[in-house]
Design an enzyme around this catalytic site. Structure first.
Site, PDB file in Angstrom:
ATOM      1  CG  ASP A  68      -2.018   0.742   1.717  1.00 14.22           C
ATOM      2  OD1 ASP A  68      -1.516   2.360   0.948  1.00 14.22           O
ATOM      3  OD2 ASP A  68      -2.732   0.873   2.560  1.00 14.22           O
ATOM      4  CD  GLU A 160      -0.937   0.671   9.453  1.00 19.33           C
ATOM      5  OE1 GLU A 160      -1.854   1.063  10.396  1.00 19.33           O
ATOM      6  OE2 GLU A 160      -1.087   0.063   8.653  1.00 19.33           O
ATOM      7  CD  GLU A 169      -7.289  -5.001  13.133  1.00 20.02           C
ATOM      8  OE1 GLU A 169      -6.072  -4.037  13.696  1.00 20.02           O
ATOM      9  OE2 GLU A 169      -6.730  -6.310  12.845  1.00 20.02           O
ATOM     10  CG  HIS A 321      -3.975  -1.710   4.078  1.00 20.20           C
ATOM     11  ND1 HIS A 321      -3.454  -0.445   3.956  1.00 20.20           N
ATOM     12  CD2 HIS A 321      -4.508  -2.608   4.951  1.00 20.20           C
ATOM     13  CE1 HIS A 321      -3.392  -0.481   5.267  1.00 20.20           C
ATOM     14  NE2 HIS A 321      -4.205  -1.307   5.729  1.00 20.20           N
TER      15      HIS A 321
END
Length: 377
Positions: A68, A160, A169, A321
């Site tokens: 990406d 990230e 998440e 992505h």
């Protein structure tokens, strides 16, 4: 463009398209190590956490992220922009993966980089560091950031951490933990700010492929399958790429994140009201979510440029992505031009697993009330 306008978003001029509001700048002063009595408490490592870390041990996950270019080059551009601050400083990379961001920081002149990774890909990260002759600068720590030992404060935290629909998440909580435990006052966090957007979308092709397909299959009537097809196709959020033409209204802001000040408690549940006006006569098939992140320093940190690096996952920008997250309705609603859709959206951590994300949308349209809810697992 004025000096405060964002540029370099996705490697090009960042547009405030679709009426995106400018972010109000908060005077975050970096972190600041807490006193021993107020040090953050590490949450327990659950079976869900272990399964999450195991998933990130697979090479394919990291290959997708590294390929990406929008993602990776935005981080590299941000590190270069803040190179004067990073040079000679100590950096903490939360969730380093293969270590690419740690290496970017080392190449920008960081004196030491702690690369923390809970998954087994940490073994490969250490090999990559050695292969690039940076083992004198980068220390790979295999473990959760909540559990590792770092015996000094850090000047920079990079991570990230963004998941689908930004919060899926729940990795931002680990960045907050690291900030409260190790970041010096006036320290730098990259990225610094994030904004989550939502808008009604239309996608006739997707609905046709998933639902209308069953109307006639090789001349055989199978419309009795439609109800099951809707459950299978649309009961959970869908991660896919749409274009700007699919977006029916200006987006609303669901959440703004200031990484210098946000608290973990604020992530447990977020509610935003919306009042959309359709710009088209078209079927409403669902609601789309996407986000931007910006790479700004706290007040007092001078970057190498007045420009702000912006990483955008919006439908009209270069694909990433992350794509977009779509919550589809089981049955489309025919909208007229200028028709109002008003209601509220709530995102909350699942009680079952804090890394899962509950999505609850209640809205009114055409004199009728609706509820759409789902869980991103």
């Amino acid at each position: 463009m004025g000096p405060g306008d964002p540029v370099l978003g996705n490697g090009k001029l960042a547009r405030r398209s679709r009426g995106r509001p400018g972010r109000p700048r908060l005077s975050g002063g970096g972190g600041g190590r807490l006193s021993p009595a107020t040090q953050p408490t590490a949450p327990p490592c659950t079976d869900f956490d272990l399964a999450y870390f195991k998933a990130y041990s697979h090479l394919g996950v990291h290959e997708e992220m590294l390929k990406d270019r929008v993602r990776t080059e935005s981080y590299r551009n941000a590190i270069r922009q803040h190179q004067d601050f990073i040079a000679g400083k100590v950096v903490l990379d939360v969730g380093c993966g293969t270590g690419v961001l740690s290496i970017f920081c080392a190449l920008a002149g960081a004196r030491r980089v702690y690369a923390v990774e809970a998954s087994d890909i940490a073994v490969q990260a250490a090999d990559i560091v050695n292969e690039n002759n940076l083992s004198d600068k980068i220390i790979v720590l295999h473990g959760r950031v909540e559990d590792v030992d770092i015996d000094e404060q850090v000047d920079v935290i990079i991570s990230e951490w963004m998941g689908y629909i930004l919060l899926y998440e729940s990795m931002l909580a680990s960045v907050i933990f690291a900030r409260d435990k190790w970041l010096k006052p006036g320290g730098l966090i990259l990225p610094s700010h994030a904004t989550l957007y939502m808008a009604p979308i239309t996608n006739p092709e997707r609905y046709h492929d998933s639902i209308d397909f069953w109307q006639d299959v090789y001349g055989i009537k199978m419309s009795s399958m439609k109800s099951l097809a809707k459950q299978c196709a649309f009961i959970e959020p869908s991660v896919e790429t749409i274009t700007g033409e699919s977006v029916l209204t200006w987006p609303c802001v669901v959440m703004q994140v200031d990484c210098y000040t946000i608290r973990v408690e604020e992530l447990q549940s977020i509610t935003a009201n919306f009042d959309f006006s359709s710009m088209l006569q078209a079927p409403l098939h669902g609601f789309g979510f996407w986000f931007d992140v910006e790479f700004n320093g706290p007040m007092g940190i001078e970057a190498n440029s007045d420009a702000t690096v912006v990483l955008s996952t919006a439908p009209e920008d270069s694909p990433t992505h992350w794509q977009q997250t779509i919550l589809y309705l089981f049955d489309p609603i025919e909208l007229k031009k200028d028709q109002i859709i008003e209601g509220s959206v709530t995102l909350s951590q699942s009680i079952e697993n804090a890394r899962f994300l509950n999505i609850h949308i209640q809205y009114c349209c055409g004199g009728r009330s609706f509820v759409k809810q789902s869980t991103m697992r």
